[in-house]
Write a protein that holds these residues in place. Sequence first.
Motif, short mmCIF file in Angstrom:
data_model
loop_
_atom_site.label_atom_id
_atom_site.label_comp_id
_atom_site.label_asym_id
_atom_site.label_seq_id
_atom_site.Cartn_x
_atom_site.Cartn_y
_atom_site.Cartn_z
N ALA A 1 0.80 -1.43 -0.32
CA ALA A 1 0.11 0.29 -0.03
C ALA A 1 1.02 1.39 0.23
O ALA A 1 0.84 2.53 -0.68
N ALA A 2 2.02 1.89 0.96
CA ALA A 2 3.32 2.17 0.37
C ALA A 2 3.86 2.74 -0.62
O ALA A 2 3.83 4.08 -0.73
N ALA A 3 3.77 1.23 -1.03
CA ALA A 3 4.76 1.64 -2.40
C ALA A 3 3.64 2.25 -3.86
O ALA A 3 4.12 3.02 -4.20
N LEU A 4 1.96 1.92 -3.71
CA LEU A 4 0.90 2.51 -3.90
C LEU A 4 1.13 3.87 -3.93
O LEU A 4 0.64 4.62 -5.05
N THR A 5 0.61 3.79 -2.66
CA THR A 5 0.44 5.84 -2.42
C THR A 5 1.40 6.10 -3.40
O THR A 5 1.53 7.33 -3.36
N LEU A 6 3.30 6.29 -2.88
CA LEU A 6 4.09 6.80 -3.31
C LEU A 6 4.62 6.64 -4.51
O LEU A 6 4.71 7.57 -5.62
N LEU A 7 3.87 5.64 -5.75
CA LEU A 7 4.33 5.53 -7.11
C LEU A 7 3.12 5.76 -7.90
O LEU A 7 3.33 6.50 -8.98
N ALA A 8 1.62 5.97 -6.90
CA ALA A 8 0.47 6.56 -7.91
C ALA A 8 -0.26 7.64 -7.27
O ALA A 8 -0.44 8.26 -7.46
N PHE A 9 -0.83 7.32 -6.23
CA PHE A 9 -1.36 8.33 -5.43
C PHE A 9 -1.08 9.94 -5.74
O PHE A 9 -1.46 10.48 -6.26
N VAL A 10 0.37 9.87 -4.68
CA VAL A 10 0.29 10.78 -4.94
C VAL A 10 0.71 12.20 -5.91
O VAL A 10 0.64 12.70 -6.80
N PRO A 11 1.80 11.38 -6.78
CA PRO A 11 1.68 12.08 -8.43
C PRO A 11 0.56 12.49 -9.34
O PRO A 11 0.60 13.47 -9.22
N LEU A 12 -0.48 11.54 -9.36
CA LEU A 12 -1.44 11.29 -10.27
C LEU A 12 -2.16 12.43 -9.60
O LEU A 12 -3.12 13.85 -9.67
N LEU A 13 -2.46 12.35 -8.24
CA LEU A 13 -3.46 13.92 -7.05
C LEU A 13 -2.07 15.29 -7.46
O LEU A 13 -3.04 16.40 -7.97
N ALA A 14 -0.65 15.30 -7.54
CA ALA A 14 -0.36 16.36 -7.80
C ALA A 14 -1.23 16.47 -8.74
O ALA A 14 -0.89 18.45 -9.26
N SER A 15 -0.78 16.35 -10.41
CA SER A 15 -1.14 15.90 -11.79
C SER A 15 -2.24 16.57 -11.54
O SER A 15 -2.47 17.84 -12.46
N GLY A 16 -3.58 15.95 -11.51
CA GLY A 16 -4.82 16.35 -11.33
C GLY A 16 -4.57 17.83 -11.10
O GLY A 16 -5.76 18.48 -11.87
N ALA A 17 -4.86 18.19 -9.63
CA ALA A 17 -4.38 19.89 -8.85
C ALA A 17 -4.06 20.32 -9.95
O ALA A 17 -4.07 22.35 -10.41
N SER A 18 -2.38 20.16 -11.31
CA SER A 18 -1.81 21.02 -11.00
C SER A 18 -2.50 21.40 -12.70
O SER A 18 -2.76 23.18 -13.34
N ALA A 19 -3.24 20.69 -13.45
CA ALA A 19 -4.11 20.23 -14.45
C ALA A 19 -5.05 21.43 -14.21
O ALA A 19 -5.60 22.02 -15.15
N LEU A 20 -5.71 20.96 -13.22
CA LEU A 20 -7.48 21.75 -13.18
C LEU A 20 -6.99 23.20 -12.69
O LEU A 20 -7.15 24.23 -13.12
N VAL A 21 -5.64 23.67 -12.25
CA VAL A 21 -5.70 25.26 -11.61
C VAL A 21 -4.98 25.76 -13.54
O VAL A 21 -5.69 26.85 -13.38
#
Length: 263
Positions: A14-34
């Motif tokens: 779960a930690a590996a998936l969080t670090l490698l997928a969730f956080v970058p996707l969340l940051a990319s989505g927020a940047s694309a929205l802004v």
Amino acid sequence: AARLLAADKPLPLAAALTLLAFVPLLASGASALVLRPRPAKSTGTEPGTDRTGEPEAPAPAPSGLPWGVALLAAGLAVETYASRSGGGIGSGGFPMPGGADGSPAGVLAGWALTALGLVFAGPGLTHLCGRILQAVRPGAVRLLAGRVLQEEARRIGRPLGVLCAVASGAYASVVLYAGPSPAVGPLTALGALLVAGCAVLTLATAAIEARQSRSDTTAALLRLGAPATMLRGTAALRAGALAAVFGPLTWLVAELAALPLVR
């Protein structure tokens, strides 16, 4: 370092998936929205003029400069008082990760107030740079550079303040922990690089947004026959004016912040 990073223990899935997928996707989505493209609103007027066709008045000065100066002074005063009463770094207090242990909580609060003061003062200082560029019979290049700084003071001022706060904190840390074996761990270095990178990228994003927002004005100037070298000259003049004001300010704040702690 290996024990600090728990190199002998496997990383949970779960930690590996969080670090490698969730956080970058969340940051990319927020940047694309802004930063999503927005359709330009047509007002039927030329860029740089109001609805009546008259030249637009300069943007009003931001009101945060006095508050920023007050927070800067308060932060330096709190840090000086805490360093004198607590004995400075290493004399016990709030533990910091990565090797900077025993930092007095008052010193950390002073640093936080100083950083907040730089953020509040950034737009006002940027607007002041624009006014200085337009002083004493300005030419076309100085007038255009100063007007752009006044218009974009709120957009790029706060990221500039954040970058100055990060740079002053880094300089003060180098002064405090300089030596043959500085007490800085790998997590502290990683966190410092992450904070500095975020500050630089935030300022770059604000600069790109500012450039896109005045694209109509730039196109209108080019249609009127303004040479491209003049536009590049105004950009260089703006960057030089900001560096001339924020560079010495960052150095001065860093020196004042580190002075009571090295005694």
